[in-house]
Design a protein around this motif. Structure first.
Motif, PDB file in Angstrom:
ATOM      1  N   ILE A 184      44.797  43.244  38.061  1.00  0.00           N
ATOM      2  CA  ILE A 184      44.361  43.967  37.078  1.00  0.00           C
ATOM      3  C   ILE A 184      45.487  45.223  36.616  1.00  0.00           C
ATOM      4  CG2 ILE A 184      42.876  45.904  36.630  1.00  0.00           C
ATOM      5  CD1 ILE A 184      40.747  44.247  38.125  1.00  0.00           C
ATOM      6  N   GLY A 234      37.380  45.378  43.379  1.00  0.00           N
ATOM      7  CA  GLY A 234      38.245  44.171  43.136  1.00  0.00           C
ATOM      8  C   GLY A 234      37.938  43.281  44.257  1.00  0.00           C
ATOM      9  N   ASN A 235      37.950  41.907  43.853  1.00  0.00           N
ATOM     10  CA  ASN A 235      37.589  40.867  44.649  1.00  0.00           C
ATOM     11  C   ASN A 235      38.903  40.604  45.650  1.00  0.00           C
ATOM     12  OD1 ASN A 235      36.951  38.267  45.719  1.00  0.00           O
ATOM     13  ND2 ASN A 235      37.152  37.147  43.784  1.00  0.00           N
ATOM     14  N   ARG A 288      35.621  39.493  50.722  1.00  0.00           N
ATOM     15  CA  ARG A 288      36.713  39.803  49.915  1.00  0.00           C
ATOM     16  C   ARG A 288      36.418  41.228  48.844  1.00  0.00           C
ATOM     17  NH1 ARG A 288      40.480  39.153  50.482  1.00  0.00           N
ATOM     18  NH2 ARG A 288      41.521  38.379  48.511  1.00  0.00           N
ATOM     19  N   GLU A 338      39.535  49.833  34.246  1.00  0.00           N
ATOM     20  CA  GLU A 338      38.074  49.052  34.240  1.00  0.00           C
ATOM     21  C   GLU A 338      38.039  48.047  33.023  1.00  0.00           C
ATOM     22  OE1 GLU A 338      35.488  48.788  35.735  1.00  0.00           O
ATOM     23  OE2 GLU A 338      35.667  50.207  37.525  1.00  0.00           O
ATOM     24  N   TYR A 388      31.051  41.448  36.571  1.00  0.00           N
ATOM     25  CA  TYR A 388      30.309  40.966  37.577  1.00  0.00           C
ATOM     26  C   TYR A 388      31.474  40.303  38.780  1.00  0.00           C
ATOM     27  CZ  TYR A 388      26.720  40.677  34.187  1.00  0.00           C
ATOM     28  OH  TYR A 388      25.892  41.100  33.281  1.00  0.00           O
ATOM     29  N   ASN A 389      32.495  41.083  38.992  1.00  0.00           N
ATOM     30  CA  ASN A 389      33.648  40.375  39.862  1.00  0.00           C
ATOM     31  C   ASN A 389      33.141  40.646  41.139  1.00  0.00           C
ATOM     32  OD1 ASN A 389      33.964  43.374  39.704  1.00  0.00           O
ATOM     33  ND2 ASN A 389      36.182  43.067  40.121  1.00  0.00           N
ATOM     34  N   ILE A 390      32.227  41.669  41.296  1.00  0.00           N
ATOM     35  CA  ILE A 390      31.768  41.748  42.851  1.00  0.00           C
ATOM     36  C   ILE A 390      30.134  41.181  42.969  1.00  0.00           C
ATOM     37  CG2 ILE A 390      31.590  43.272  44.798  1.00  0.00           C
ATOM     38  CD1 ILE A 390      34.298  43.336  43.690  1.00  0.00           C
ATOM     39  N   TYR A 398      22.301  38.291  37.927  1.00  0.00           N
ATOM     40  CA  TYR A 398      23.788  38.831  37.935  1.00  0.00           C
ATOM     41  C   TYR A 398      23.781  40.103  38.893  1.00  0.00           C
ATOM     42  CZ  TYR A 398      25.566  35.691  34.242  1.00  0.00           C
ATOM     43  OH  TYR A 398      25.862  34.579  33.662  1.00  0.00           O
ATOM     44  N   GLU A 423      42.885  41.004  43.671  1.00  0.00           N
ATOM     45  CA  GLU A 423      42.475  41.015  41.965  1.00  0.00           C
ATOM     46  C   GLU A 423      42.760  42.513  41.597  1.00  0.00           C
ATOM     47  OE1 GLU A 423      38.490  40.469  39.451  1.00  0.00           O
ATOM     48  OE2 GLU A 423      38.273  41.309  41.253  1.00  0.00           O
ATOM     49  N   ARG A 454      39.262  44.882  34.382  1.00  0.00           N
ATOM     50  CA  ARG A 454      38.378  44.032  35.419  1.00  0.00           C
ATOM     51  C   ARG A 454      37.394  43.081  34.766  1.00  0.00           C
ATOM     52  NH1 ARG A 454      33.280  44.995  37.714  1.00  0.00           N
ATOM     53  NH2 ARG A 454      33.210  46.797  36.273  1.00  0.00           N
ATOM     54  N   LEU A 455      37.240  41.889  35.330  1.00  0.00           N
ATOM     55  CA  LEU A 455      36.236  40.958  34.521  1.00  0.00           C
ATOM     56  C   LEU A 455      34.725  41.480  35.185  1.00  0.00           C
ATOM     57  CD1 LEU A 455      37.835  37.720  35.763  1.00  0.00           C
ATOM     58  CD2 LEU A 455      37.725  38.507  33.346  1.00  0.00           C
TER      59      LEU A 455
END
Length: 361
Positions: A97, A88-89, A226, A241, A247-249, A61, A93, A244-245
């Protein structure tokens, strides 16, 4: 057997009523529809990126906090230590958020109209009321209408793109400050086109506690990665934060963006070239009879032309893809938007448009 429900019995009606965001196929086209930087990175930098890709531990990851990437962003943009960064992606995203975080019953998300379509769409996604306040005929802020709407709806969030998409203009700074001061919630300044604008609210972040600043690297030449980011006080970023999901980056985005940001001068030089070409394109469009071209501080130009949808289709038949905005909003009747491309792409667009208009006269 149990009853099998159909989508229209399960999915919210406002989602059923939406049309998916349309990305037209562009293979074999001169692609001037999506506000992309048309220039590739220098070969030596691309070779460095290839080495990074070869060595990247993609079986693991990525760094969930993207600590190294945030550090180079802070250094490159001279972001003060009292300003936090959320990644963010893409900007999409980040908008999501924010909208999810404020989506209490009765909450309102507000922007101007026409504006970036995702402000309205994402508000719908998260089931929060959206209020769009029309711009004036010249696409400037209708400050009286904005202040009245803020007083009436007490928005949790106001999104303002600076420069605005799809119109390309910078709103009056004093008017934006009045909106910031009048808004009970947060004001998100979307500076996606900052590289071409020569104006920013970055230095206002410490002065206004309810202002968040959103940017992206997509328009500067890294659209494929992205990567968007949000700047603001820790009081706001800490809460956002949580939405935010993890491992989004991805690891490749982190590694490549960090490498390129160490060569930020490359992106700056490309932006200067795009600005120079923008001036030439505006000058060309201004010479065409019955065409109204609007000022732009972005990497695209909005113009109004008779029979815009027909002209759009004729350009498309000739393998030139721009953006047709005719019919998307009353203020955009007969409007088209063209991204600033390379000198050769721009020359082909200009020559083809001129030929089409000569044919149809």
């Amino acid at each position: 057997m149990p009853n099998t429900y159909q989508p229209d019995q399960i999915i919210r009606p406002e989602i059923l009523a939406l049309s998916a965001y349309h990305v037209p196929p562009a293979a074999g086209m001169i692609k001037l529809d999506a506000m992309e930087n048309p220039y590739p990175l220098p070969l030596a930098l691309r070779e460095d990126i290839a080495c990074l890709a070869a060595q990247a531990p993609i079986n693991r990851y990525p760094d969930a906090s993207a600590t190294s990437l945030k550090a180079i962003l802070r250094q490159t943009l001279a972001i003060s230590d009292d300003t936090d960064i959320l990644l963010g992606n893409g900007s999409d995203e980040i908008i999501q958020i924010i909208a999810m975080a404020v989506a209490k019953p009765g909450a309102v998300v507000m922007s101007v109209e026409p504006a970036f379509v995702m402000f309205r769409m994402i508000a719908t996604f998260v089931n929060v009321q959206y209020v769009g306040v029309p711009l004036k005929q010249d696409f400037s802020l209708n400050i009286a209408a904005m202040l009245a709407a803020i007083e009436q709806h007490r928005p949790a969030v106001v999104f303002l793109a600076y420069p605005n998409n799809p119109t390309g203009n910078l709103f009056d700074e004093a008017a934006v400050l009045r909106i910031i001061q009048a808004t009970p919630g947060i004001v998100v300044i979307d500076e996606a086109y900052n590289a071409f604008a020569e104006a920013s609210f970055l230095d206002r972040l410490s002065r206004y506690s309810n202002v968040l600043l959103m940017r992206t690297l997509s328009k500067s030449g890294l659209a494929g990665l992205r990567l968007g980011f949000l700047l603001g006080s820790s009081a706001w970023i800490t809460q956002l934060e949580k939405v935010r999901l993890p491992y989004n980056i991805g690891i490749m985005t982190q590694l490549i963006a960090e490498k390129v940001l160490h060569h930020a001068d490359v992106l700056s030089q490309q932006a200067e070239t795009i600005k120079s070409e923008r001036t030439k394109l505006i000058s060309f469009l201004a010479t065409i009879e019955n065409v109204e071209v609007y000022p732009s501080k972005a990497n695209f130009i909005l113009f109004r032309i008779p029979a815009a949808s027909q002209i759009f289709q004729m350009l498309k038949q000739r393998k030139i893809l721009i953006k047709n905005l005719d019919g998307t909003h009353p203020l955009l009747t007969n409007c088209l938007r063209v991204t600033v491309g390379t000198p050769d792409e721009n020359a082909q667009f200009c020559a083809t448009l001129h030929a089409l208009l000569t044919e149809t006269v």
